[in-house]
Design an enzyme around this catalytic site. Structure first.
Site, PDB file in Angstrom:
ATOM      1  N   ASP A 233       0.813  -1.221   0.000  1.00 44.36           N
ATOM      2  CA  ASP A 233       0.000   0.000   0.000  1.00 44.36           C
ATOM      3  C   ASP A 233       0.843   1.267   0.000  1.00 44.36           C
ATOM      4  O   ASP A 233       0.573   2.217   0.750  1.00 44.36           O
ATOM      5  CB  ASP A 233      -0.949   0.020   1.205  1.00 44.36           C
ATOM      6  N   ASP A 260      -0.349  -4.530  -3.707  1.00 41.95           N
ATOM      7  CA  ASP A 260      -1.368  -3.477  -3.894  1.00 41.95           C
ATOM      8  C   ASP A 260      -0.763  -2.097  -3.683  1.00 41.95           C
ATOM      9  O   ASP A 260      -1.375  -1.221  -3.049  1.00 41.95           O
ATOM     10  CB  ASP A 260      -2.530  -3.681  -2.915  1.00 41.95           C
TER      11      ASP A 260
END
Length: 397
Positions: A233, A260
């Site tokens: 992230d 991600d």
């Protein structure tokens, strides 16, 4: 006829793996006609509510810098937060510039809504102007508050105090998306020539350790010549108001991570940007993009004229994924077509290096594990809520 066949073959070979439009159910490819709407102008054309968007074209220009109004480092402010607070208190609608001298500035930076338009830029090479902090989303909100505020940089009455309090008083088990180094809620923000690193990096296992470097929540955010580094992230291009469109422009930057590490709801255009997947913490199955686009909005992420690479370990065993949808909020219900976010992304006219699964470059959705599925039928609806919206066009390897 020979010329036509040669052109078609060349077009097919321009797609990594030799896949031409319409592609396959696991690797869909746009035709030239289908790709036509996916331009920066389209992603930046509308603002306002998703339910009633208005035409308000945004044409971000290269970020201009000059003599700063506020200086960080040297004989200026000791922290970036102090300079942000000073600019906020000055108020007004005129743009203000915060220049940061080379050095390492440890700690978080919160840029609140209501700030004047700000340009925060490095006065040196991006690698030499470093904003760093170590924060893991797995800690409790109380532990997060103690960690980010030991020096009292956030105090009642300060501009960023509401942002700090919103996280410190959360009733959730973990700090979650508060675990970021720089967090901006202001519109018309410009960041240029900085390295922002969440230095948690490889100090934790390969589990779920969200550790954001940068989170932006508002409309008309610009990043240029930036370096964003973390593992899971790294960069959240967010729309804090889930009913409204937020637009983000990222140019000529470098973003690194393993899970991600480019995600969010904002309509975001990445141009001339290098995305790099690393294996130092997670040896296989890493994912770059995880958009959670509003289900009935056609523009999520656009990657154009960029470079996507993986490190040597991934190149030796190509298990990396370009991306997956983030089915945010659907862990209990499962994916609900037309209600759950349905990530939208087009990667076009870019280089995709070795290290990625060529047959199935898109992973099952985050949160729900919804299997990836794309339409490849003639006349397909590119925004069908029953299918994924992750596409490629005219890439090269």
């Amino acid at each position: 006829m020979m010329q036509m066949m040669t052109a078609v073959a060349a077009a097919a070979l321009a797609i990594p793996g030799g896949v031409a439009a319409p592609g396959t159910p696991t690797r869909p490819v746009l035709s030239s006609a289908e790709a036509r709407p996916f331009t920066p102008e389209s992603y930046f054309r509308r603002s306002g509510l998703y339910a009633a968007p208005v035409v308000e074209p945004w044409r971000p220009k290269p970020i201009a810098t000059g003599r700063p109004d506020y200086l960080v480092g040297g004989h200026g402010f000791a922290t970036v937060q102090e300079a942000v607070n000073a600019a906020y208190r000055a108020g007004g609608d005129a743009r203000r510039w915060i220049g940061i001298l080379p050095g390492t500035y440890t700690g978080t930076v919160f840029i609140p809504a209501g700030s004047p338009p700000l340009t925060i830029f490095g006065l040196g090479r991006p690698a030499d102007v470093r904003l760093e902090f170590t924060v893991d989303a797995t800690i409790t909100p109380a532990a997060w508050a103690a960690l980010v505020n030991p020096d009292g940089r956030y105090a009642e009455g300060d501009p960023a105090w509401p942002m700090f309090q919103a996280c410190a008083t959360k009733t959730t088990a973990t700090a979650a998306l508060c675990a970021t180094v720089v967090w901006a809620q202001s519109t018309d923000l410009q960041l240029k020539g900085l390295t922002i690193t969440n230095t948690l990096l490889d100090t934790v296992d390969r589990g779920t350790h969200q550790a954001l470097a940068l989170r932006t929540d508002a409309d008309r955010t610009q990043l240029e010549n930036m370096r964003l580094i973390s593992r899971q992230d790294t960069f959240l291009a967010n729309a804090d108001d889930v009913t409204s469109i937020a637009r983000v422009s990222v140019r000529d930057s470098y973003i690194e991570g393993d899970t991600d590490f480019v995600f969010g709801r904002a309509a975001t255009v990445f141009s001339g940007t290098h995305f790099h997947l690393v294996s130092s913490r997670k040896a296989s199955g890493g994912v770059i993009f995880a958009p959670n686009t509003a289900p009935n909005y056609p523009y999520g992420f656009l990657v154009i004229d960029s470079r996507i690479t993986a490190d040597a370990a991934y190149q030796a065993a190509p298990t990396g994924y370009l991306g997956r949808a983030w089915d945010q909020g659907a862990s209990a219900t499962g994916y609900l077509p037309g209600i759950t976010p349905n990530g939208q992304l087009v990667i076009r006219d870019s280089l995709i290096g070795a290290g990625f699964n060529e047959l199935t470059p898109w992973a099952s959705a985050a949160t729900t594990a919804r299997p990836f599925a794309a339409r490849i039928d003639e006349g397909r609806d590119l925004n069908d809520v029953n299918y994924n919206r992750l596409w490629e066009f005219r890439n090269r390897s």
